[in-house]
Design a protein around this motif. Structure first.
Motif, PDB file in Angstrom:
ATOM      1  N   LEU A   1       0.945  -1.427   0.094  1.00  0.00           N
ATOM      2  CA  LEU A   1      -0.356   0.222   0.085  1.00  0.00           C
ATOM      3  C   LEU A   1       1.137   0.708   0.270  1.00  0.00           C
ATOM      4  CD1 LEU A   1      -2.770   1.250  -0.131  1.00  0.00           C
ATOM      5  CD2 LEU A   1      -3.102   1.220   2.104  1.00  0.00           C
ATOM      6  N   ASN A   2       1.776   1.288   1.134  1.00  0.00           N
ATOM      7  CA  ASN A   2       2.410   2.124   0.976  1.00  0.00           C
ATOM      8  C   ASN A   2       3.506   2.632  -0.743  1.00  0.00           C
ATOM      9  OD1 ASN A   2       1.996   3.025   3.416  1.00  0.00           O
ATOM     10  ND2 ASN A   2       3.452   2.003   4.177  1.00  0.00           N
ATOM     11  N   GLU A   3       4.050   1.399  -1.297  1.00  0.00           N
ATOM     12  CA  GLU A   3       4.866   2.254  -2.580  1.00  0.00           C
ATOM     13  C   GLU A   3       3.485   2.488  -3.973  1.00  0.00           C
ATOM     14  OE1 GLU A   3       6.532  -2.020  -3.431  1.00  0.00           O
ATOM     15  OE2 GLU A   3       8.288  -1.820  -1.833  1.00  0.00           O
ATOM     16  N   TYR A   4       2.511   1.690  -3.657  1.00  0.00           N
ATOM     17  CA  TYR A   4       1.310   2.255  -4.559  1.00  0.00           C
ATOM     18  C   TYR A   4       1.247   3.934  -4.093  1.00  0.00           C
ATOM     19  CZ  TYR A   4      -3.157   3.319  -6.430  1.00  0.00           C
ATOM     20  OH  TYR A   4      -3.602   4.270  -7.171  1.00  0.00           O
ATOM     21  N   LYS A   5       1.397   4.075  -2.780  1.00  0.00           N
ATOM     22  CA  LYS A   5       1.085   5.652  -2.980  1.00  0.00           C
ATOM     23  C   LYS A   5       1.778   6.379  -3.058  1.00  0.00           C
ATOM     24  CE  LYS A   5      -2.454   5.563   1.389  1.00  0.00           C
ATOM     25  NZ  LYS A   5      -2.265   5.803   2.742  1.00  0.00           N
ATOM     26  N   VAL A   6       3.697   6.486  -3.251  1.00  0.00           N
ATOM     27  CA  VAL A   6       4.663   6.658  -3.283  1.00  0.00           C
ATOM     28  C   VAL A   6       4.899   6.745  -5.098  1.00  0.00           C
ATOM     29  CG1 VAL A   6       7.288   6.669  -3.153  1.00  0.00           C
ATOM     30  CG2 VAL A   6       5.515   6.369  -1.134  1.00  0.00           C
TER      31      VAL A   6
ATOM     32  N   ARG B   1       0.805  16.346  -1.393  1.00  0.00           N
ATOM     33  CA  ARG B   1       1.132  15.192  -0.762  1.00  0.00           C
ATOM     34  C   ARG B   1       1.515  15.565   0.879  1.00  0.00           C
ATOM     35  NH1 ARG B   1       2.760  12.358  -4.647  1.00  0.00           N
ATOM     36  NH2 ARG B   1       3.136  13.211  -6.553  1.00  0.00           N
ATOM     37  N   GLY B   2       1.839  16.390   1.101  1.00  0.00           N
ATOM     38  CA  GLY B   2       2.132  16.472   2.299  1.00  0.00           C
ATOM     39  C   GLY B   2       0.840  16.017   3.343  1.00  0.00           C
ATOM     40  N   ASN B   3      -0.093  15.663   2.469  1.00  0.00           N
ATOM     41  CA  ASN B   3      -1.573  15.098   3.282  1.00  0.00           C
ATOM     42  C   ASN B   3      -1.658  13.464   2.951  1.00  0.00           C
ATOM     43  OD1 ASN B   3      -2.364  16.980   4.748  1.00  0.00           O
ATOM     44  ND2 ASN B   3      -3.701  17.957   2.619  1.00  0.00           N
ATOM     45  N   THR B   4      -0.521  13.108   2.314  1.00  0.00           N
ATOM     46  CA  THR B   4      -0.734  11.509   2.571  1.00  0.00           C
ATOM     47  C   THR B   4      -0.188  10.911   3.421  1.00  0.00           C
ATOM     48  OG1 THR B   4      -0.231  12.144  -0.126  1.00  0.00           O
ATOM     49  CG2 THR B   4       0.014   9.905   0.613  1.00  0.00           C
ATOM     50  N   HIS B   5      -0.904   9.895   3.953  1.00  0.00           N
ATOM     51  CA  HIS B   5      -0.805   9.279   4.984  1.00  0.00           C
ATOM     52  C   HIS B   5      -0.464   7.525   4.714  1.00  0.00           C
ATOM     53  CE1 HIS B   5      -1.228   7.566   9.035  1.00  0.00           C
ATOM     54  NE2 HIS B   5      -1.646   6.311   8.356  1.00  0.00           N
ATOM     55  N   PHE B   6       1.138   7.489   5.175  1.00  0.00           N
ATOM     56  CA  PHE B   6       1.833   6.210   5.576  1.00  0.00           C
ATOM     57  C   PHE B   6       1.277   5.257   6.081  1.00  0.00           C
ATOM     58  CE2 PHE B   6       4.134   9.164   3.062  1.00  0.00           C
ATOM     59  CZ  PHE B   6       3.811   8.403   1.325  1.00  0.00           C
ATOM     60  N   ILE B   7       1.317   4.050   6.464  1.00  0.00           N
ATOM     61  CA  ILE B   7       1.174   3.083   7.540  1.00  0.00           C
ATOM     62  C   ILE B   7       1.979   2.623   7.610  1.00  0.00           C
ATOM     63  CG2 ILE B   7       0.242   0.845   7.858  1.00  0.00           C
ATOM     64  CD1 ILE B   7      -1.951   1.447   5.907  1.00  0.00           C
ATOM     65  N   TYR B   8       2.417   2.571   9.510  1.00  0.00           N
ATOM     66  CA  TYR B   8       3.752   1.685   9.539  1.00  0.00           C
ATOM     67  C   TYR B   8       3.436   1.442  11.006  1.00  0.00           C
ATOM     68  CZ  TYR B   8       6.003   5.842   6.795  1.00  0.00           C
ATOM     69  OH  TYR B   8       6.479   6.918   6.513  1.00  0.00           O
TER      70      TYR B   8
END
Length: 98
Positions: free
Chosen positions: A76-81, A91-98
């Motif tokens: 999911l994170n790779e898709y978002k990037v 871009r600053g509002n894009t949430h990444f899951i850790y």
């Protein structure tokens, strides 16, 4: 995106993460300032299926182990990037899951 080995135990990507500081500031501000709200005069009611017609329980037969969960998060994170179209100013509002 930092790999799991470079993240701290709380999931942050480092002590200088500006997003963590900004989020904490917002939380602190929200505690002290009451929110104003009002109800909308328009009430919308939609028909839906009865519980006998539509099962909302999910998929209990799917068992997610820790490795599969990490794989899903990484995908999911790779898709978002690399693939998700995001406006430059958002871009600053894009949430990444850790």
């Amino acid at each position: 995106i930092k790999p799991a080995s470079q993240r701290s135990s709380n999931g942050s990507t480092g002590s200088g993460d500006d997003r963590d500081v900004a989020a904490q500031q917002l939380l602190n501000d929200d505690v002290h300032q009451p929110k104003a709200f009002r109800f909308n005069e328009l009430v919308a009611v939609y028909e839906t299926w009865d519980r006998d017609e539509y099962d909302r329980k999910g998929f209990p037969s799917i068992r997610l182990d820790a490795a599969l969960i990490e794989e899903i998060k990484q995908e999911l994170n790779e898709y978002k990037v690399y693939e998700m179209l995001v406006h430059d100013e958002s871009r600053g509002n894009t949430h990444f899951i850790y």
